[in-house]
Design a protein around this motif. Structure first.
Motif, PDB file in Angstrom:
ATOM      1  N   ARG A 136     -62.855  33.924  45.097  1.00  0.00           N
ATOM      2  CA  ARG A 136     -63.717  34.730  44.215  1.00  0.00           C
ATOM      3  C   ARG A 136     -63.283  34.577  42.763  1.00  0.00           C
ATOM      4  NH1 ARG A 136     -62.845  38.501  48.348  1.00  0.00           N
ATOM      5  NH2 ARG A 136     -61.544  39.813  46.986  1.00  0.00           N
ATOM      6  N   LEU A 139     -64.775  31.421  41.440  1.00  0.00           N
ATOM      7  CA  LEU A 139     -66.184  31.617  41.101  1.00  0.00           C
ATOM      8  C   LEU A 139     -66.332  32.361  39.780  1.00  0.00           C
ATOM      9  CD1 LEU A 139     -67.668  32.561  44.596  1.00  0.00           C
ATOM     10  CD2 LEU A 139     -67.843  30.375  43.407  1.00  0.00           C
ATOM     11  N   ASP A 140     -65.470  33.349  39.558  1.00  0.00           N
ATOM     12  CA  ASP A 140     -65.511  34.086  38.287  1.00  0.00           C
ATOM     13  C   ASP A 140     -65.215  33.158  37.116  1.00  0.00           C
ATOM     14  OD1 ASP A 140     -66.162  36.452  39.517  1.00  0.00           O
ATOM     15  OD2 ASP A 140     -64.094  37.184  39.622  1.00  0.00           O
ATOM     16  N   ARG A 142     -65.685  30.021  36.951  1.00  0.00           N
ATOM     17  CA  ARG A 142     -66.802  29.085  36.763  1.00  0.00           C
ATOM     18  C   ARG A 142     -68.082  29.789  36.333  1.00  0.00           C
ATOM     19  NH1 ARG A 142     -66.008  23.771  38.711  1.00  0.00           N
ATOM     20  NH2 ARG A 142     -68.063  23.499  37.768  1.00  0.00           N
ATOM     21  N   ILE A 144     -69.927  31.874  38.090  1.00  0.00           N
ATOM     22  CA  ILE A 144     -70.907  31.968  39.181  1.00  0.00           C
ATOM     23  C   ILE A 144     -70.941  33.404  39.680  1.00  0.00           C
ATOM     24  CG2 ILE A 144     -71.492  31.193  41.506  1.00  0.00           C
ATOM     25  CD1 ILE A 144     -70.135  28.539  40.816  1.00  0.00           C
ATOM     26  N   THR A 148     -75.541  34.634  42.992  1.00  0.00           N
ATOM     27  CA  THR A 148     -75.717  33.187  43.149  1.00  0.00           C
ATOM     28  C   THR A 148     -74.934  32.675  44.349  1.00  0.00           C
ATOM     29  OG1 THR A 148     -76.086  32.870  40.774  1.00  0.00           O
ATOM     30  CG2 THR A 148     -75.385  30.944  42.034  1.00  0.00           C
ATOM     31  N   ALA A 149     -73.717  33.181  44.513  1.00  0.00           N
ATOM     32  CA  ALA A 149     -72.899  32.766  45.663  1.00  0.00           C
ATOM     33  C   ALA A 149     -73.594  33.116  46.968  1.00  0.00           C
ATOM     34  CB  ALA A 149     -71.530  33.424  45.587  1.00  0.00           C
ATOM     35  N   MET A 154     -72.323  30.588  49.861  1.00  0.00           N
ATOM     36  CA  MET A 154     -70.951  30.126  49.648  1.00  0.00           C
ATOM     37  C   MET A 154     -69.961  30.978  50.432  1.00  0.00           C
ATOM     38  SD  MET A 154     -71.384  29.352  45.557  1.00  0.00           S
ATOM     39  CE  MET A 154     -69.973  28.276  45.362  1.00  0.00           C
ATOM     40  N   LEU A 198     -63.072  26.584  48.869  1.00  0.00           N
ATOM     41  CA  LEU A 198     -64.354  27.237  48.656  1.00  0.00           C
ATOM     42  C   LEU A 198     -65.401  26.444  49.418  1.00  0.00           C
ATOM     43  CD1 LEU A 198     -65.976  29.400  46.963  1.00  0.00           C
ATOM     44  CD2 LEU A 198     -66.379  27.546  45.328  1.00  0.00           C
ATOM     45  N   MET A 262     -71.712  21.898  42.141  1.00  0.00           N
ATOM     46  CA  MET A 262     -71.574  22.936  41.124  1.00  0.00           C
ATOM     47  C   MET A 262     -72.584  22.760  39.995  1.00  0.00           C
ATOM     48  SD  MET A 262     -69.299  24.616  42.666  1.00  0.00           S
ATOM     49  CE  MET A 262     -68.683  25.873  41.563  1.00  0.00           C
ATOM     50  N   GLN A 269     -78.573  28.965  38.553  1.00  0.00           N
ATOM     51  CA  GLN A 269     -78.239  30.267  37.972  1.00  0.00           C
ATOM     52  C   GLN A 269     -78.843  30.418  36.584  1.00  0.00           C
ATOM     53  OE1 GLN A 269     -74.407  32.469  38.733  1.00  0.00           O
ATOM     54  NE2 GLN A 269     -73.987  31.764  36.662  1.00  0.00           N
TER      55      GLN A 269
END
Length: 623
Positions: A136, A139-140, A142, A144, A148-149, A154, A198, A262, A269
């Motif tokens: 997580r 993802l933060d 990046r 995202i 979206t995940a 994901m 991931l 990605m 997104q």
């Protein structure tokens, strides 16, 4: 399974074509037919007709034509058998019985689909649990969002050899190995393929999970790990995000092809949903056909670095034999060092849309690549360009498109070389060396002083030692260069000094051996010998044997690139800073123009290396 003509005719008869098409396309009554705006091309005046009595649709604008099954394959992007199954289910018809082998295969596929769906759900559950903290956090970082995940399904694979195996134990190890979820090593128990990654589900056109891509959380190799090919997954036939991109592409009237997962996720997104990606391979013929089912001219948005541009050119060559009237490719070059994720992070969707506003046609990409492939100073070299262009056009299967490409290449060739003019030569006419423009900013001056490519500088220095007569031709430019600190810089200065001193002696002829001897007296023998090793650098001008004329021409080109690259880098750095400070169309277009200029320099440098490879392939006889 055998689908008889009678079964297919019954299926078409039981399907209301206007009801099927009306689910996604607005239709209005027009006499005995239904009419609407064509979903296959952009139009304002309706020219798309659906005839239920005859069971076909037709567009008088783009000539799209077909029945219910064709609608499902072309508009929905389904494989033929899946289209038939879905229509049969809606019509209440039983599919024909399969033979024993086909039935076993279908049953096994059903089990694999269920296993993959359960694996995707389990990975998603782990992402939301305590063990998913690091995933997580990635993802933060990046940018995202959680939404979206969830949209892309994901998940997270814990760093364990057996957690997934235990969670899906009901399926049995053989099926999980066949699905690519476990690895089987002879003599050992199977273990989880994905660990500490991931997880990104890869889905088919119907949205069913058929494979996974796993991204490592920190450092390590491979950065991305894909499922192996399985009965469900063929990476050469699959495009990531096809299930979501297909309907978005029909609405947007375009489809974008980017390099990785990605990039697709970042674009979605940002509101650009019509993007797909190949799965770690060059675009295949099957993937190109899949793209052309969605739109006539897919847009390739590969990264702006050398690898990305080579991949784009490979795709261009692969597409050529498959071109048809109206069916082609287009290209968008991203700024150097940036991928679509970087673009939308820096300037939002508007930055990406600015790039997409003026895609480069396939013919332009091919022409530019061949024009930059080698020098074009002699009739033989220009004849080589003409031959390569005709050879490219000759690979096109469609007669009409092939003829048009042949004509277009001839037109461009004639326009480029007539009226008679010399193509761009970095070193001028052999008397006055080419000079770079003065730096326009303090940053540019700093790059001029310290931004020299050290690897290329070593190659140029080796070339000057091999061909000392060339030093005098470029003395003014070479003398103004500030080379890197250390032995390389001192050797460079010594080479120039020897050439200057030798030039003052009337009647003297400085050759390579004599230059090396003089340098050895000053203590430069070790570094000079290292530079002159036959395998040290892949350029014609660093080799002892070979065509001296070609070597001198390539050395001229290398010096021009050596001087020009710091200037372009400096201006690109300035343009990037300006764009980041305040995004405008003008600033972004300036950055893109400089990126393309830098890529042209990189392509010219790559062509110098290719010239050496070509000479080696010819062998001594070719030299």
């Amino acid at each position: 399974m055998s689908l008889s003509p009678a079964f297919l005719d019954e299926l078409r008869a039981r399907t209301s074509l206007s009801a099927l098409i009306g689910k996604t396309t607005k239709l209005q009554k027009a006499g005995r037919e239904m009419r609407g705006c064509c979903p296959f091309h952009n139009e304002k005046t309706p020219s798309f007709y659906v005839n239920d009595d005859k069971g076909f649709y037709h567009c008088f604008g783009c000539s799209a034509h077909g029945d219910a099954i064709r609608w499902m394959t072309d508009q929905r992007g389904l494989p033929f058998i899946d289209a038939v199954k879905e229509l049969a289910q809606a019509a209440g018809m039983e599919m024909p019985a399969m033979d024993r082998r086909a039935a076993e295969k279908a049953e096994r596929a059903k089990g694999l689909h269920e296993a993959m769906a359960d694996a995707a759900a389990w990975f998603a559950e782990q992402l939301g649990g305590l063990s998913g903290n690091d995933a997580r956090a990635l993802l933060d970082r990046r940018g995202i969002s959680a939404e979206t995940a969830r949209t892309f399904g994901m998940g997270f694979a814990p760093d364990s050899r057996g957690r997934l195996k235990t969670a899906l134990a009901d399926y049995g190890d053989p099926m999980l190995v066949e699905a690519g979820l476990l690895i089987q090593v002879e003599g050992k128990d199977p273990y989880d393929r994905f660990r500490g990654r991931l997880m990104i589900p890869i889905r088919d056109a119907r949205g069913r999970t058929i494979a996974f891509g796993g991204r490592i959380l920190d450092q390590g190799e491979p950065k991305y790990l894909n499922s192996p090919d399985t009965p469900l997954f063929d990476k050469g036939r699959t495009l990531y995000n096809l299930d979501r991109a297909a309907p978005a592409a029909r609405k947007a009237k375009r489809v974008l092809v980017v390099e990785g997962y990605m990039d697709v996720i970042a674009l979605s997104q940002a509101g650009i949903h019509e993007a797909v990606a190949p799965l770690g391979t060059a675009l295949t013929e099957h993937q190109l056909e899949r793209l052309w089912r969605m739109v006539d001219v897919p847009i390739l948005c590969f990264d702006g670095d050398a690898a990305g541009q080579k991949a784009a050119l490979r795709a261009a060559h692969r597409a050529l034999p498959m071109l048809a009237p109206g069916r082609s490719l287009a290209f968008v070059t991203l700024p150097a060092g940036q991928d679509p994720d970087d673009v939308v992070k820096g300037g939002g969707a508007v930055a990406m849309e600015t790039l997409l506003r003026t895609p480069e046609p396939l013919v332009d990409r091919l022409w530019a690549a061949e024009l930059a492939a080698e020098a074009l100073d002699t009739p033989e070299q220009r004849a080589g360009l003409k031959s390569r262009l005709q050879e490219l056009a000759g690979t096109i299967a469609d007669t009409g498109v092939r003829t048009e490409y042949q004509s277009e290449f001839r037109r461009r060739f004639d326009a480029h070389f007539t009226p008679q003019r010399r193509p761009f030569r970095p070193m001028g006419n052999g008397k006055q060396p080419w000079r770079p423009p003065a730096p326009v900013t303090e940053d540019a001056k700093a790059f001029r002083a310290a931004g020299i490519d050290r690897v290329l500088a070593k190659a140029v220095l080796a070339g000057l030692i091999r061909h000392p007569a060339e030093i005098a031709r470029h003395m003014e430019v070479l003398g103004s260069l500030r080379m890197a600190e250390g032995a390389l810089g001192r050797l460079f200065e010594a080479v120039v000094d020897v050439a200057l001193e030798d030039g003052r002696r009337a009647g003297s002829a400085l050759d390579s051996e004599r230059l090396v001897t003089i340098l050895a007296r000053s203590g430069f023998e070790p570094i000079a010998s290292d530079l002159l090793r036959a395998d040290a650098m892949p350029y014609t001008f660093t080799q002892k044997s070979g065509d001296p004329t070609r070597a001198r021409e390539d050395l001229d080109e290398a010096i021009a690139i050596l001087i020009a690259r710091p200037e372009v880098d400096a201006q690109l750095a300035t343009a990037t800073q300006a764009m980041q400070a305040r995004f405008t169309d003008e600033a972004f277009e300036r950055q893109v123009a400089l990126v393309r200029e830098k890529q042209a320099l990189e392509l010219r440098l790559a062509n110098l290396c290719q010239a050496h490879e070509d000479a080696r392939a010819l062998g001594p006889e070719g030299n």
